[in-house]
Design a protein around this motif. Structure first.
Motif, PDB file in Angstrom:
ATOM      1  N   ARG B 333      26.867  44.287  31.993  1.00 45.87           N
ATOM      2  CA  ARG B 333      28.300  44.055  32.014  1.00 45.87           C
ATOM      3  C   ARG B 333      29.038  45.320  32.404  1.00 45.87           C
ATOM      4  NH1 ARG B 333      29.433  40.576  26.452  1.00 45.87           N
ATOM      5  NH2 ARG B 333      28.158  38.765  27.044  1.00 45.87           N
ATOM      6  N   LYS B 335      32.802  46.668  31.792  1.00 45.10           N
ATOM      7  CA  LYS B 335      34.029  46.362  31.079  1.00 45.10           C
ATOM      8  C   LYS B 335      35.238  46.604  31.971  1.00 45.10           C
ATOM      9  CE  LYS B 335      35.994  47.201  26.504  1.00 45.10           C
ATOM     10  NZ  LYS B 335      36.573  45.870  26.522  1.00 45.10           N
ATOM     11  N   GLY B 339      38.586  41.682  29.493  1.00 46.61           N
ATOM     12  CA  GLY B 339      37.304  41.036  29.712  1.00 46.61           C
ATOM     13  C   GLY B 339      36.308  41.971  30.391  1.00 46.61           C
ATOM     14  N   TYR B 340      35.346  41.372  31.074  1.00 43.30           N
ATOM     15  CA  TYR B 340      34.332  42.179  31.750  1.00 43.30           C
ATOM     16  C   TYR B 340      33.839  41.440  32.968  1.00 43.30           C
ATOM     17  CZ  TYR B 340      30.929  39.032  29.531  1.00 43.30           C
ATOM     18  OH  TYR B 340      30.225  37.930  29.133  1.00 43.30           O
ATOM     19  N   THR B 341      33.135  42.176  33.809  1.00 49.90           N
ATOM     20  CA  THR B 341      32.488  41.580  34.970  1.00 49.90           C
ATOM     21  C   THR B 341      30.998  41.884  34.895  1.00 49.90           C
ATOM     22  OG1 THR B 341      32.434  41.491  37.388  1.00 49.90           O
ATOM     23  CG2 THR B 341      32.878  43.631  36.409  1.00 49.90           C
ATOM     24  N   VAL B 342      30.209  41.055  35.516  1.00 51.64           N
ATOM     25  CA  VAL B 342      28.760  41.295  35.606  1.00 51.64           C
ATOM     26  C   VAL B 342      28.422  41.422  37.083  1.00 51.64           C
ATOM     27  CG1 VAL B 342      26.442  40.442  35.085  1.00 51.64           C
ATOM     28  CG2 VAL B 342      28.318  39.985  33.500  1.00 51.64           C
ATOM     29  N   PRO B 343      28.393  42.643  37.617  1.00 50.34           N
ATOM     30  CA  PRO B 343      28.136  42.793  39.050  1.00 50.34           C
ATOM     31  C   PRO B 343      26.717  42.359  39.411  1.00 50.34           C
ATOM     32  CG  PRO B 343      28.164  44.929  37.950  1.00 50.34           C
ATOM     33  CD  PRO B 343      28.584  43.935  36.951  1.00 50.34           C
ATOM     34  N   LEU B 368      37.124  36.309  46.371  1.00 52.32           N
ATOM     35  CA  LEU B 368      37.136  36.971  45.066  1.00 52.32           C
ATOM     36  C   LEU B 368      37.836  36.073  44.062  1.00 52.32           C
ATOM     37  CD1 LEU B 368      37.912  40.778  45.585  1.00 52.32           C
ATOM     38  CD2 LEU B 368      35.720  39.594  45.467  1.00 52.32           C
ATOM     39  N   SER B 369      37.239  35.970  42.865  1.00 55.41           N
ATOM     40  CA  SER B 369      37.917  35.274  41.783  1.00 55.41           C
ATOM     41  C   SER B 369      38.949  36.228  41.184  1.00 55.41           C
ATOM     42  CB  SER B 369      36.908  34.856  40.709  1.00 55.41           C
ATOM     43  OG  SER B 369      36.374  36.016  40.085  1.00 55.41           O
ATOM     44  N   HIS B 370      39.709  35.722  40.246  1.00 51.85           N
ATOM     45  CA  HIS B 370      40.725  36.550  39.620  1.00 51.85           C
ATOM     46  C   HIS B 370      40.079  37.735  38.898  1.00 51.85           C
ATOM     47  CE1 HIS B 370      44.139  36.995  36.439  1.00 51.85           C
ATOM     48  NE2 HIS B 370      44.318  37.807  37.446  1.00 51.85           N
ATOM     49  N   ARG B 371      39.007  37.471  38.166  1.00 51.44           N
ATOM     50  CA  ARG B 371      38.343  38.551  37.426  1.00 51.44           C
ATOM     51  C   ARG B 371      37.715  39.555  38.381  1.00 51.44           C
ATOM     52  NH1 ARG B 371      37.217  38.461  32.038  1.00 51.44           N
ATOM     53  NH2 ARG B 371      39.115  37.205  32.027  1.00 51.44           N
ATOM     54  N   GLN B 372      37.175  39.081  39.495  1.00 52.54           N
ATOM     55  CA  GLN B 372      36.604  39.985  40.484  1.00 52.54           C
ATOM     56  C   GLN B 372      37.709  40.827  41.136  1.00 52.54           C
ATOM     57  OE1 GLN B 372      34.615  37.067  42.888  1.00 52.54           O
ATOM     58  NE2 GLN B 372      32.623  37.463  41.959  1.00 52.54           N
ATOM     59  N   THR B 373      38.854  40.224  41.310  1.00 54.41           N
ATOM     60  CA  THR B 373      39.976  40.969  41.884  1.00 54.41           C
ATOM     61  C   THR B 373      40.397  42.091  40.936  1.00 54.41           C
ATOM     62  OG1 THR B 373      40.729  38.989  43.042  1.00 54.41           O
ATOM     63  CG2 THR B 373      42.328  40.773  42.786  1.00 54.41           C
TER      64      THR B 373
END
Lengths: 193, 412
Positions: B333, B335, B339-343, B368-373
């Protein structure tokens, strides 16, 4: 993040859910999305048991109707690498009550079956507004995920401190821990070492 | 049969028919030389304003036969050779003549030479309507077109070559919509562009592909090409790969073909042939377009997990091309403020310092999703790798072009 996963939430105690799905606990911690464990489980204080799978298609293969004998079954699948496909559905009393799906395809931006719960329209309208303002981002991708969270309180990429434990199918062999070893160039190039 | 001949007596017509058949048989034996000689005389007469008794294709061929058999007699007979200065040109050098020669060259190139056959066939139908044997008429007309091409090559070389280049260019341009029948996809604005090291690596990969294609061609034909041939093949592959970044197999193939031809000429001590390069570009464009379509179809038909794997493989290759190493092991993950992202992957610099945080995407629909953005905005080393069907198509097109059987460099 690179998600291509699915999960099912059942409004029932963990032991009964694992029994119904024929899974056994391993006692090992797991991080959903890391691909460290194919399946993992966690319990949410609201009484939901979440079983997470690194397999995007897994939730479509389980017998949600049979599982709903334990309680409401909320299924969710999502990937953000190819089609930006997300879906959430609720099964109650052996019958699918609603389903909301999204893909980054003009014909499949928001596909709805049945009668989703009240937050759906508010969430959808807000995300549509964001989408219209900035089409370089797939905001609608979040619609099924946010709806699922509104129902059971779980969204996998929220930093909510939820701890998952790895589980495995009862008949699957226990995978022996492999000693770490360095591979050659090709092995490292393709992530095998 | 012409009207002039019809006015004669039956006996004379019979003699003329016999004579014509004999002359035509002679011309077919003499072949193209007769055609060229006839056209040369025709051009000379046109410039000098003299009349020439050869109004149909058959009569021109008869004249050609007579010129070759008894040139002095022919000159003193049907063509009155005026007293002209030796330095004056023997063909029409007007702009109109040049343009027409260029147009014929363009038509030849655009149709891969089929246009001559189509035109000859159409004219032969007219000849047949006038009483000529259709098979003979077709053969005569084809030979006429070939003689005309030879005439153009000799007297309007630059115009013809220019026209051929234009024709090949039109060919290549027309292949674009054909290749585009399968959508190649548009790159998202957040996708990370290739750095100089990656571009170099891409050229190197193309060069390797070119060498492999040359070697495969040699093996198939049981011969050994020269070092210059291999140098040309490598150069062509490199240029094709770099042009292929546009995602069009036809352009990659055209660039590869032309470059290979020109460099092979230079490396082997030959004068670079624009005509060979043009032909190679046209052939390469067709093969590249075919490979391009096949690659796009292949990319579209892959399963989702295969697309995921393909995208992550491309990311690993990009990391290697950048001189970094892909970290092994499970995903972890990352952070964020929320939230967090899992590259998908993480890389490490040669000095062991953390490299990029990598998101691998594949396909036209990937965004890109919102979290990826959020990750894109918050993490300075967040790298977005997006592989599109057109990338697969361009690679397949270059592979098709480098591995074609057109690699027959002329022997000195």
């Amino acid at each position: 993040m690179g998600w291509m996963c699915s999960w099912v939430g059942v409004r029932a105690p963990q032991a009964g859910v694992l029994e119904a799905l024929d899974f056994v606990r391993t006692g090992e911690p797991a991080q959903p999305g890391s691909r460290g464990a194919r399946f993992s489980v966690a319990e949410i204080p609201d009484g939901w048991t979440i079983v997470f799978s690194e397999d995007f298609e897994w939730v479509g293969r389980i017998d949600a109707a049979a599982l709903s004998a334990l309680g409401d079954v909320l299924g969710c699948k999502f990937e953000d690498k190819v089609d930006m496909a997300t879906a959430a559905f609720l099964v109650r009393g052996g019958r699918e009550i609603w389903r909301v799906e999204h893909e980054n395809d003009p014909d499949r931006l928001v596909v709805v079956r049945g009668d989703p719960p009240p937050p759906f329209e508010t969430l959808r309208d807000a995300l549509l507004r964001q989408q219209e303002e900035d089409d370089d981002v797939d905001y609608l991708h979040d619609l099924p995920l946010d709806l699922a969270k509104a129902v059971c309180g779980f969204r996998v990429d929220d930093d909510d401190g939820l701890e998952f434990e790895a589980v495995r199918p009862r008949n699957a062999p226990v995978e022996a821990a492999a000693a770490a070893k360095k591979g050659g160039f090709l092995a490292r190039l393709f992530g095998k070492a | 049969m012409t009207d002039r001949r019809k006015t004669k007596s039956a006996g004379v017509i019979g003699d003329i028919d016999t004579w014509m058949r004999a002359r035509q048989a002679e011309v077919r034996r003499l072949g193209r030389d007769a055609e060229a000689a006839a056209h040369e005389a025709w051009g000379r007469a046109a410039r000098t304003g003299q009349s020439i008794a050869a109004s149909t294709s058959s009569e021109v061929k008869q004249l050609g036969a007579k010129l070759m058999q008894a040139p002095k007699a022919a000159n003193s007979g049907q063509v009155k050779r005026p007293a002209v200065a030796p330095e004056k040109p023997a063909h029409d050098r007007s702009a109109r003549a040049q343009i027409l020669a260029g147009a014929r060259g363009a038509q030849d190139a655009f149709t891969f030479g089929a246009g001559d056959y189509i035109y000859a066939g159409a004219r032969a139908l007219g000849d047949a309507a006038n009483g000529e044997n259709i098979a003979d008429a077709i053969e005569d007309r084809i030979e006429t077109e070939r003689a005309r091409d030879a005439f153009d090559r000799k007297y309007y070389g630059s115009a013809r070559t220019t026209g051929q280049v234009v024709g090949t260019g039109a060919q290549i341009a027309l292949l674009g919509p054909a290749e585009g029948l399968i959508a190649g996809g548009a790159r998202i604005p957040q996708a990370t562009r290739l750095i100089a090291r990656e571009v170099s690596a891409l050229g190197g990969a193309g060069a390797t592909l070119g060498l492999a294609g040359q070697a495969a061609s040699d093996r198939a034909e049981g011969r050994f090409s020269s070092a210059g041939d291999y140098l040309g093949a490598a150069a062509g592959g490199a240029v094709g790969a770099l042009v292929g970044r546009r995602g069009e197999g036809r352009l990659a193939g055209a660039a590869e073909g032309a470059t290979t031809s020109l460099v092979q000429d230079l490396a082997n001590g030959r004068a670079p042939s624009l005509d060979r390069a043009r032909t190679a570009a046209g052939d390469g464009a067709v093969l590249g377009a075919m490979g391009g379509v096949a690659g796009r179809v292949l990319a579209d038909g892959m399963t989702m997990s295969a697309k995921e794997a393909a995208g992550e493989t491309v990311s690993r290759l990009r990391t290697a091309a950048r001189g970094d190493r892909t970290l092994a092991g499970p995903k972890t993950r990352q952070k964020l403020k929320t939230g967090y992202t899992v590259p998908d992957q993480r890389s490490v610099r040669p000095n062991g310092e953390p490299g990029d945080i990598i998101e691998s995407k594949f396909g036209r629909s990937s965004k890109l999703s919102h979290r990826q953005t959020q990750a894109f905005e918050q993490l300075p080393n967040y790298r977005v790798d997006q592989t599109l069907p057109r990338d697969i198509g361009a690679a397949a097109g270059l592979m098709a072009s480098t591995h074609s059987d057109r690699r027959n460099p002329p022997r000195p």
